[in-house]
Design an enzyme around this catalytic site. Structure first.
Site, short mmCIF file in Angstrom:
data_model
loop_
_atom_site.label_atom_id
_atom_site.label_comp_id
_atom_site.label_asym_id
_atom_site.label_seq_id
_atom_site.Cartn_x
_atom_site.Cartn_y
_atom_site.Cartn_z
N GLU A 1 -28.26 -16.43 -43.34
CA GLU A 1 -29.29 -17.36 -43.81
C GLU A 1 -28.96 -17.96 -45.25
OE1 GLU A 1 -32.52 -14.69 -43.72
OE2 GLU A 1 -32.42 -14.60 -41.38
N ALA B 1 -33.24 -15.58 -38.23
CA ALA B 1 -33.49 -14.71 -37.29
C ALA B 1 -32.35 -13.75 -37.38
CB ALA B 1 -33.50 -15.07 -35.84
N GLU B 2 -32.65 -12.31 -38.22
CA GLU B 2 -31.78 -11.61 -38.11
C GLU B 2 -31.21 -10.78 -36.92
OE1 GLU B 2 -34.65 -11.75 -39.69
OE2 GLU B 2 -34.16 -12.52 -41.84
N PHE C 1 -34.99 -7.34 -45.23
CA PHE C 1 -35.14 -8.35 -44.27
C PHE C 1 -33.89 -8.16 -43.16
CE2 PHE C 1 -36.59 -10.95 -47.95
CZ PHE C 1 -37.91 -10.36 -47.82
N HIS D 1 -37.95 -6.37 -51.54
CA HIS D 1 -36.81 -7.22 -52.11
C HIS D 1 -36.19 -6.06 -52.82
CE1 HIS D 1 -39.10 -10.97 -51.47
NE2 HIS D 1 -37.64 -11.67 -51.52
C1 TPP Z 1 -37.46 -11.46 -42.07
C2 TPP Z 1 -37.18 -12.19 -43.19
N1 TPP Z 1 -35.93 -12.83 -43.34
C3 TPP Z 1 -35.73 -13.47 -44.50
C4 TPP Z 1 -36.53 -13.56 -45.47
C5 TPP Z 1 -36.11 -14.24 -46.71
N2 TPP Z 1 -36.74 -15.41 -46.96
C6 TPP Z 1 -37.83 -15.70 -47.61
S1 TPP Z 1 -38.70 -17.41 -47.73
C7 TPP Z 1 -37.16 -17.78 -46.42
C8 TPP Z 1 -37.35 -19.28 -45.99
C9 TPP Z 1 -38.45 -19.34 -45.14
O1 TPP Z 1 -38.65 -20.61 -44.84
P1 TPP Z 1 -39.97 -21.15 -43.92
O2 TPP Z 1 -40.33 -20.29 -42.93
O3 TPP Z 1 -39.59 -22.47 -43.61
O4 TPP Z 1 -41.25 -21.00 -44.99
P2 TPP Z 1 -41.08 -21.77 -46.54
O5 TPP Z 1 -40.52 -21.11 -47.51
O6 TPP Z 1 -40.39 -23.16 -46.44
O7 TPP Z 1 -42.52 -21.88 -46.94
C10 TPP Z 1 -36.15 -16.96 -46.36
C11 TPP Z 1 -35.18 -16.89 -45.52
C12 TPP Z 1 -37.64 -13.06 -45.20
N3 TPP Z 1 -38.80 -13.11 -46.36
N4 TPP Z 1 -37.97 -12.23 -44.34
#
Ligand code: TPP
Ligand code: MG
Lengths: 347, 368
Positions: A44, A74-75, A101, A144
């Protein structure tokens, strides 16, 4: 092969600039991608962004979108597809954005990644590296800052390694990528910006070896990852109190380098295991058990653990109470029954 | 031979164009289904968005002063944050993400309590039962299953409760999203899934997230009626969420709504959006601002006079000033909290660790 940072330095006449752990990891990825075209890097935000910690900075531009790419978020998909790719001859190096995550990928890791070689009687090997920034100390909000190593070390078939210094980050990552076994590569995120003046080289201790970072006669501190620097600081401070402290950096949590660690503890007769993760059922329990089995007659005191409390990782403003500190490790050293040997240490 | 879409499928599909009631220039679109919310609701939407945006800007400012550890802004997404929450009834539940502080505030949670997470004081600073707001969720898409479970329980208990879960576009790629849509469909759970498609998951654009024509099409495979809505049109978001809540509450089952919006700010204050998107794109979306749009409509229809406008702006300033004042000092924290909530009753092992910490702190004070 030399690292990108080293190459930059070669062009200039001056001394090698200090390298950060993040920079050393970046160089290791770049050099692995350049050396072996089976290597692919994905996860990601690892592409154009270069990862949230910039460990993959510039790699997509340099090696192209077929070698370094962003995946859907998607991990489980990241690790599951890495397994399929590896079955078909690639060497995937994937990133989990943060420790907590990685949990959606847990089933792929423990049910498939760890077991495939064994299930297929050695026929299918999965030379996959899963990079995971782990641990606390960066003021991160919940999810985190987990130290999740024990989940992985409790799973036979996985190698679990973690570097404590920039030079070792380069070496270990390159070793992990060329290793035929799956490797969970834990990156102590609070040391990403720690600098070291060093040239980056893959030569040195192998992927399965612990190293003595500092020699000492009185007590062995056994640690890894983010607390290696804490242990070295403790050793400095302990000198002022009259203790000559040895620091062992485990590097490889699984498999465990019994030879290096037991040799040290037999010599010093005292040991403290240090890690950030909770102590109950934590990785340190295994270390203490092994050393007790193998060094019992050499020990002057029970082996102690300095670890996180048995609590969920605290919020940023309380995390300093949770993390092993120099003072807390010194307190543990002080409790190692020095009174039996009044000539050593604080009376 | 033509392959007609069977009616059962057609009934689930979203419209080709997003549902919109008020156009970006503030004029009424031709759409009458759903109908435009009452003017009182429109004024409430406007007020909520103005106050929400002011508080959101205040939070971003607080990160610069080191008063917040981090802040994921929802600037530009106010039509979703406010429109969806105003469509809920008191007995309903909200399952927000880290992005949705404005939605949490709109639901009535005190701003200082809501910001406990982002100030770094505690993981959740409010009591979820008080306003029926689950803790803001960071592990993506996991909250979708919680919403489904809560809604299923409501049915089993005979309660009239609907759960609204907020998701990002990126979160729809997680397995939990698919599982939640499926379970909700099978059990006809009273759930509304609102996906705020703001274009990005940190740096990753939607095109790398899905090959579907729109995220709303994800619903049909699970048997969910699906709606595509202009996510910067608060009236439209309110209307479609309200319709979905009503259907869920009357036994009609779950709905998937995709709201097209845009994350105007970087992912968080720590992100560098210049690495992956250009200013022209941001400028395009600023032209479609949800507050400007609804304000223009209300003014031209005579529903918002200068005095009312001024009163709302004064309210927003006062809310921001109150937040500044109440976050100017660090909140007092109790280290005993570290051990107090791990189990119903702290076991002896934890009490021993707590005692150890107390001894250390006493030592430090004596020494220092
Ligand atoms: C399971 C998981 N994987 C990775 C992350 C790290 N992460 C936090 S926000 C984010 C992006 C999320 O994007 P979206 O769902 O579009 O929401 P937005 O931040 O744009 O509101 C990521 C990859 C996480 N919080 N949870
Ligand atoms: Mg998004």
């Amino acid at each position: 092969m030399t690292g990108v940072l080293e190459r930059r330095a070669e062009g200039s006449a001056g001394p090698t600039p200090p390298v950060t752990m993040a920079g050393a990891l970046n160089a290791a990825l770049a050099d692995s991608l350049a050396a072996d075209d089976r290597v692919v890097v994905f996860g990601e935000d690892v592409g154009v962004l270069g990862g949230v910690f910039r460990v993959t900075d510039g790699l997509a531009r340099r090696f192209g979108e077929n070698r370094v790419f962003d995946t859907p978020l998607a991990e489980s998909a990241i690790v599951g597809t890495a397994i399929g790719m590896a079955m078909n001859g690639l060497v995937p190096v994937v990133e989990m954005q943060f420790d907590a995550f990685a949990y959606p990928a847990f089933e792929q890791v423990v049910s498939h990644l760890a077991k495939m070689r064994n299930r297929t009687r050695g026929s299918v090997q999965l030379p996959i590296v899963i990079r995971i920034p782990y641990g606390g100390g960066i003021g991160g909000v919940e999810h985190h800052s987990d130290s999740s190593e024990a989940y992985y070390t409790a799973t036979p078939g996985l190698r679990v390694v973690t570097p404590g210094t920039p030079a070792d980050a380069y070496r270990l990552l390159r070793q992990a990528i060329s290793c035929p076994d799956p490797v969970v590569f834990l990156e102590p995120k609070r040391r990403y910006w720690a600098k070291e003046t060093t040239s980056l080289s893959v030569d040195g201790p192998g992927i399965d070896r612990a190293v003595i970072r500092r020699s000492g006669r009185d007590v062995t501190l056994i640690t890894y990852g983010g607390t290696v620097a804490t242990a070295l600081d403790t050793a400095e401070a302990a000198g002022g109190e009259g203790w000559d402290v040895e620091v062992v950096d485990l590097r490889s949590l699984a498999p465990f380098d019994d030879a290096t660690v037991t040799e040290s503890v037999r010599r010093t007769g005292r040991a403290v295991v240090v890690h950030e993760a909770p102590s109950f059922g934590g990785y340190g329990a295994e270390v203490v058990a092994r050393l007790t089995e193998q060094c019992f007659h050499h020990l002057e005191a029970p082996i102690l653990r300095v670890a996180g409390f048995d609590i969920p990782y605290p919020p940023p403003k309380l995390e300093q109470h949770h993390l092993p500190s120099v003072d807390r490790i010194l307190d543990a050293i002080a409790r190692l029954q020095w009174d039996d040997r009044p000539e050593v240490g604080r009376a | 031979m033509t392959t007609a879409v069977p009616p059962a499928v057609a009934g689930l599909l979203p419209t080709a164009n997003p549902v919109g009631l008020i156009a970006p220039d503030g004029t009424r679109t031709g759409c009458d289904d759903p109908s435009l919310p009452d003017v009182d609701i429109l004024r409430e939407l406007y007020r909520g968005m103005v106050v929400g945006r002011r508080l959101d800007a205040q939070c971003t400012a607080l990160t610069k002063q080191g008063r917040l550890a981090v802040y994921p802004s929802s600037r530009g997404q106010e039509a979703c944050e406010v429109g969806a929450v105003l469509a809920l009834r008191d007995q309903d539940w909200l399952f927000p993400t880290y992005r949705d502080s404005v939605a949490v505030l709109q639901r009535g949670v005190d701003p200082v309590e809501a910001l406990s997470l982002l100030r770094g004081d505690w993981h959740c600073g409010y009591d979820p039962y008080r306003h029926r707001v689950a803790p803001q969720c960071t592990p993506l898409a996991t909250n979708a299953l919680h919403a489904v479970g809560l809604a299923c329980a409501a049915v089993l208990k005979g309660e009239d409760t609907v759960a609204l879960v907020l998701l990002g576009d990126g979160a729809t790629s997680e397995g939990d999203t698919s599982e939640a849509l499926n379970v909700a469909g099978v059990r006809r759970a009273p759930v509304v899934f609102l996906v705020q498609n703001n274009g990005y998951a940190i740096s990753v654009p939607l095109a790398k997230q899905t090959a579907a024509p729109a995220l709303a099409y994800r619903g049909v495979g699970y048997g969910l009626p699906s709606v595509l809505v202009d996510g910067n049109d608060a009236a439209a978001v309110h209307a479609v969420v309200r319709a979905a809540v009503d259907r869920a509450a009357t036994g009609g089952g779950p709905t998937l709504i995709e709201a097209l919006t845009y994350r105007v700010e970087p992912h968080t204050n720590a992100d560098d959006a210049g690495r992956y998107r250009d200013e022209a794109e941001v400028a395009y979306w600023l032209q479609r601002d949800p507050i400007v749009r609804l304000g223009a409509y209300l003014r031209t229809t005579g529903a918002l006079d200068p005095a009312a406008q001024a009163a709302i702006e004064a309210e927003a300033e006062a809310a921001a000033a109150d937040l500044r004042a109440r976050t100017a000092e660090d909140a007092p924290l109790d280290v005993d909290d570290l051990f107090a909530f791990v189990y119903a009753d702290a076991p002896p092992t934890l009490l021993a660790q707590r005692a150890l910490l107390h001894a250390e702190l006493a030592d430090g004070e004596a020494g220092g």
